[in-house]
Design an enzyme around this catalytic site. Structure first.
Site, PDB file in Angstrom:
ATOM      1  N   LYS A  11     -39.502 -81.465  30.182  1.00  0.00           N
ATOM      2  CA  LYS A  11     -40.509 -81.005  29.221  1.00  0.00           C
ATOM      3  C   LYS A  11     -41.701 -80.426  29.984  1.00  0.00           C
ATOM      4  O   LYS A  11     -42.135 -81.003  30.990  1.00  0.00           O
ATOM      5  CB  LYS A  11     -40.950 -82.194  28.350  1.00  0.00           C
ATOM      6  CG  LYS A  11     -41.801 -81.814  27.131  1.00  0.00           C
ATOM      7  CD  LYS A  11     -42.111 -83.044  26.290  1.00  0.00           C
ATOM      8  CE  LYS A  11     -42.919 -82.709  25.035  1.00  0.00           C
ATOM      9  NZ  LYS A  11     -43.212 -83.902  24.222  1.00  0.00           N
ATOM     10  N   SER A  66     -42.412 -83.267  19.313  1.00  0.00           N
ATOM     11  CA  SER A  66     -42.775 -82.101  20.094  1.00  0.00           C
ATOM     12  C   SER A  66     -41.801 -81.764  21.216  1.00  0.00           C
ATOM     13  O   SER A  66     -41.856 -80.674  21.756  1.00  0.00           O
ATOM     14  CB  SER A  66     -44.156 -82.329  20.703  1.00  0.00           C
ATOM     15  OG  SER A  66     -44.097 -83.393  21.641  1.00  0.00           O
ATOM     16  N   SER A  91     -42.266 -87.976  19.304  1.00  0.00           N
ATOM     17  CA  SER A  91     -41.928 -86.677  19.890  1.00  0.00           C
ATOM     18  C   SER A  91     -40.617 -86.636  20.671  1.00  0.00           C
ATOM     19  O   SER A  91     -40.145 -85.559  21.005  1.00  0.00           O
ATOM     20  CB  SER A  91     -43.061 -86.195  20.799  1.00  0.00           C
ATOM     21  OG  SER A  91     -44.096 -85.655  20.019  1.00  0.00           O
TER      22      SER A  91
END
Lengths: 481, 494
Positions: free
Chosen positions: A75, A150, A174
């Site tokens: 990420k 997210s 997330s």
């Protein structure tokens, strides 16, 4: 794509080289990215270099660890030395960290092959990955839909086989929400189990890094590689890390599983409710003891979260001011530079949360908002503590719905926030939790089952998840992009 | 009918000090960067103190130890539960745009410090000054402005983050002080204590000790405080005193003219010896403090506290008291000797080694201090050890050598050290006190100077000094003066 264990065997038996595995992942990325947009940056060169090193190791007859040569997505809110780390924000456009995060360093040391940096909602603030300043990631099951957020880039990449596993971060869901929307396993560890050093902070007391994977086993292996005490993170827990793969026993007879009553009812999609109930029945069939459990303060999780997280974020994001690094708007004086840099550099959702957090910490409002929220946080924790006196694992739906269409909720932040209803209380309590696939809705969209265990009880969480996974066919489905 | 002249209102000053002390750790408060003063700009920085995305602070345990020791020395209550908070404001010298500080649960509170003053009659007296709180925090960086002294008006500014994250301890006094002299004495005593503890250099020029003054005036007898003014930019104790005295005069005049005091921050200007307005405070700033989530709360184990308490040195006030009451020194001498811990320890070692306290004090404050100043040395670098000084004092006291010989010996002892006794023996400098030997020498001198003897006997008695000089010359200064004189007078008179 094959599992970590299968790939490891192929590498060790020299059936495939690490370079071939990496090239296959890069080819998949090249083929799917025009549709998916999971990656903000593909680090092909570094990946192939790392692959060559692992190949050399194998060729030299040196032993390799389980993650050596495994393609992994990271990420883009995890700092990678020499590789841009943008947090999907314009304000960190072209920002290249001078240091490596603890988790990515551990993975590098383990020989894992980072194939790229995955897309996210800007600074991990969002539930759909639509808040990225650069691109909107598609859900591999239906590219008209969002992958959840997210960590949407990581979840979509794993679901579509662009990489074997990926790291995400989970502040209010997330990891679990995108795992649910994309039909993969997502695990948020106990707060403090994984070092946050090098994770660009959103809400420091809630953020936790964790794996996204195609199977419980892959998630367990990746968790084992990133967990552990780090003297550079004062909130990291100094505990021994067990071999999580030892927990992968397909037997849950006598395990006490609690169903959180408050997560069923109004606001929950009937298909999701029905599917999750079936999953609970399945757990019962596997020999678990099912109990109804009440967490009366669960429903206050969302408002509590949306005070604490923005409060911390408003301070954490103050450093992006154009003075030291990242984007700077040229202006005539310091104040104008600050204002223009931040108004042009941050997107709408980030600005909204900075404003909320600034407000809730302001003199005269602090007691009514931040302090009150901290008190409610303690009560929510107590609800969980009481629940875990009766059961080993709690279950609930991961999200109230399946993946929604891109653009469907962007104009209404409150509706968007409701996606986190089931997941945020877990972060407030610092508990470990995972989401795994438990079925599909009539449109063929994955549905996630959330499991929660007590602090540092990742083992039992993995055991129950593994037993369920092995007894059901859901993880065998792959999206056709 | 009588008419009384209107009574002029008498005002008193109410003064409190906020002191920032740089703690003398080798590394910064939340990272492992060095804290040395004077490195080239941005040479002592790392991702952590630069506030790079993703970094986390880790508390330097030495900072906690130093702050707790300072708190204990200032008679504070040490918090069993304390925490750090974020103090938020935007400024380019603050990389995170928040400072990690302590807000509502500081590490130490409710202490006091006793200062020595001189009362109206000129007699020494003591005053207890309350310590409100002591907390730990990180220092900010330094801005160098181009085109102006200050940020406003400058065409560009350069940021130097070497100082960012240097550990500070902020010590806030109660508004117990009433004059510039009291404030200066408080600051000096505070510095003495911090230096005794070894937790702070107390170098005001380099900024390792910075005092801000809060001052207001009120009519004598009134309990309510007047409007407060903050004064900054004093880089000596003297400047603190003069800035306050100036401010008392300025505010008193303003009040007497019926003007209102404005709540503001003023800067002391050394050049003009005045305070000038820097900024007017409109309401209080909102720093949006909240607990620092990246650091755990500080829960000090009782054993740790006991351990640190046991490591505290004897403090200057205690030493002063001991020197005056037990060693018989004057208040002035006691104060001078205890100003620097290493000097006091040198003195005490000398006394323990048998040196007379008053003599030891005189030697240390006189010749030794002069020598150290000339050679820019610390007393710890002195070759002459306390034992050596004690020997020298004993040799004078038991009349083995004269004070004059002692003074002659001193330069070599100071620069090369060693035993005074051995040196005296080696160089044959022992005083001649034997009457027989002295009488022989006196006779020889008188024989050698018949003319002068004649003159003396004719009434020119001043010549006694001449004969003493001759005897001293003959003995290399070793003749014991008292006995020599007695014998000489007898001989001179025939």
């Amino acid at each position: 794509m094959a599992s970590i264990r299968e790939l490891h065997q192929q590498l060790v038996s020299k059936e495939r080289s690490c370079t071939e595995v990496t090239e296959a992942a890069l080819a998949q990325i090249q083929q799917l990215e025009p549709k998916l947009h999971s990656f903000l940056a593909v680090t092909a060169e570094q990946a192939l270099e790392q692959a060559r090193q692992v190949d050399a190791q194998i060729a030299a007859g040196q032993p390799i660890g389980p993650l050596a040569g495994i393609p992994i997505g990271i990420k883009d809110n995890l700092c990678t030395q020499g590789i841009p780390t943008t947090c999907a924000s314009r304000i960190l456009q072209n920002f290249i960290p001078s240091y490596e995060s603890t988790v990515t360093q551990k993975l590098q040391n383990a020989g894992a092959v980072m194939v790229g940096k995955t897309n996210l909602d800007e600074f991990a603030m969002g539930s759909s990955t639509e808040n990225s300043a650069y691109q909107v990631t598609a859900n591999p099951w239906d590219i008209e839909r969002v992958p959840g957020g997210s960590s949407g880039g990581s979840a979509a990449a794993v679901a579509a086989g662009e990489c074997v596993v990926a790291l995400g971060s989970d502040t209010g869901g997330s990891i679990r929400l995108p795992a649910s929307f994309c039909g993969v396993v997502g695990l948020k560890p106990t707060y403090g189990l994984v070092s946050r050093y090098g994770l660009v902070a959103f809400a420091s007391s809630l953020d936790q890094i964790g794996p996204l994977a195609q199977s419980v086993e892959d998630a367990a292996i990746l968790l084992g590689a990133i967990a552990g005490y780090d003297p550079q993170d004062s909130t990291s827990l100094n505990v021994a890390i067990p071999d999580y793969t030892q927990s992968l026993i397909p037997d849950i007879k006598g395990k006490r599983i609690g169903v959180i009553q408050e997560t069923f009812g109004e606001g929950l999609d009937p298909v999701v409710e029905k599917t999750v109930q079936e999953a609970i029945q399945q757990l019962k069939d596997l020999g678990a003891e099912i109990k109804e459990v009440s967490c009366p303060r669960f429903r206050y999780g969302l408002p509590t979260y949306y005070i604490i997280a923005p409060s911390e974020a408003s301070a954490n994001l103050a450093r992006y001011d154009g003075v030291k690094y990242g984007f700077r708007a040229e202006a005539d004086n310091l104040l104008a530079m600050y204002k223009q840099t931040r108004s042009q550099g941050f997107g709408a959702e980030v600005k909204r949360r900075i404003m909320i957090g600034t407000y809730t910490l302001s003199a005269g409002y602090y007691d009514a908002y931040y302090l009150k929220a901290q008190k409610v946080r303690t009560l929510i924790k107590q609800d969980f503590e009481q629940a875990f006196e009766q059961v080993d694992v709690l279950v609930s739906p991961t999200a109230p719905t399946t993946a929604f269409k891109a653009g469907e909720k962007t104009t209404d932040p409150l509706t968007m926030y409701l996606s986190d209803l089931m997941t945020v209380p877990v972060n407030l309590a610092g508990l470990p939790s995972l989401s795994l696939p438990c079925g599909f809705d009539p449109q063929g969209l994955p549905i996630g089952l959330q499991m929660i265990s007590n602090v540092l009880c990742e083992g039992i969480l993995l055991q129950v998840a593994y037993a369920y996974e092995q007894a059901t066919p859901w993880h065998k489905h792959s999206p056709q992009v | 009918m009588t008419s009384a002249a209107p009574v002029k209102t008498q005002y008193e000053a109410v003064i409190g000090l906020e002191t920032h002390c740089q703690l003398k750790t080798t590394t910064k408060i939340f990272c492992s960067c060095a804290t040395d003063f004077g490195a080239p700009p941005n040479h002592q920085v790392c991702p952590i103190c630069m506030g790079m995305p993703g970094v986390l602070p880790v508390l330097n345990q030495k900072v906690l130890e130093y702050a707790v020791k300072a708190g204990l020395a200032l008679n504070c209550q040490i918090a069993s539960y304390s925490k750090f908070d974020r103090k938020q404001y935007f400024y380019p010298d603050l990389p995170k745009n928040y400072q990690i500080s302590q807000y509502d649960l500081p590490i130490a509170e409710h202490g006091w410090l006793e200062i020595e003053l001189v009362d109206a009659a000129g007699d020494p007296c003591h005053k207890k000054v309350g310590i409100t709180r002591l907390h730990m925090e990180e220092d900010a960086g330094k801005l160098v402005h181009g085109g102006s002294d200050r940020l406003s008006g400058s065409t560009y500014s350069l940021a130097d983050f070497n100082r960012t994250g240097v550990p500070l301890c902020e010590i806030v006094s109660e508004p117990d002080l009433r004059s510039g002299a009291e404030a200066a004495e408080y600051a000096q005593e505070l510095r003495r204590i911090l230096r005794y503890l070894g937790v702070c250099d107390g170098n005001m020029q380099e900024g390792s000790l910075r005092c801000d003054v809060n001052i207001s005036m009120r009519p004598v007898g009134q309990t309510k405080f007047g409007t407060k003014v903050e004064i900054k930019n004093m880089n000596s104790f003297n400047a603190i005193q003069r800035a306050i005295d100036y401010e008392i005069e300025r505010q008193t005049e303003a009040l007497e003219c019926g003007e209102l005091i404005i709540q503001e921050t003023r800067l002391w200007e050394e050049g003009t010896q005045q305070t000038i307005s820097m900024r007017v405070k409109e309401g209080s700033s909102d720093y949006r403090y909240f607990p620092e989530p990246d650091l755990c709360a500080i829960e000090l184990p009782a054993e740790q506290l006991v351990q640190w308490q046991s490591e505290l040195p004897e403090l200057p006030a205690h030493k002063r008291h001991y020197y005056e009451t037990e060693l018989g020194l004057s208040a002035y001498d006691a104060r001078l000797l205890t100003d620097d811990r290493v000097v006091a320890e040198y003195f005490e070692s000398t006394v323990v080694a048998g040196g007379n306290p008053k003599q030891a004090a005189n030697w240390i404050m006189g010749d030794i201090t002069g020598y150290l100043n000339n050679h820019k040395l610390s007393i710890t670098e002195l070759a002459l050890q306390p034992q050596g000084l004690a020997e020298l004092i004993v040799l004078i006291e038991n009349s083995t050598i004269s004070s004059k010989i002692a003074k002659d010996l001193l330069p070599e002892l100071l620069s090369r050290g060693g035993s005074a006794k051995e040196m005296v023996e080696r160089q044959g400098l022992t005083q001649i006190a034997d009457p027989g030997t002295l009488t022989t020498m006196i006779n020889e001198v008188l024989l050698a100077h018949p003319q002068e003897l004649e003159q003396y006997r004719n009434g020119k008695t001043k010549l006694q000094g001449f004969f003493v000089g001759q005897i001293m010359k003959k003995t290399g200064g070793r003749a014991e003066p008292k006995i020599t004189n007695q014998l000489l007078v007898q001989k001179l008179k025939g």
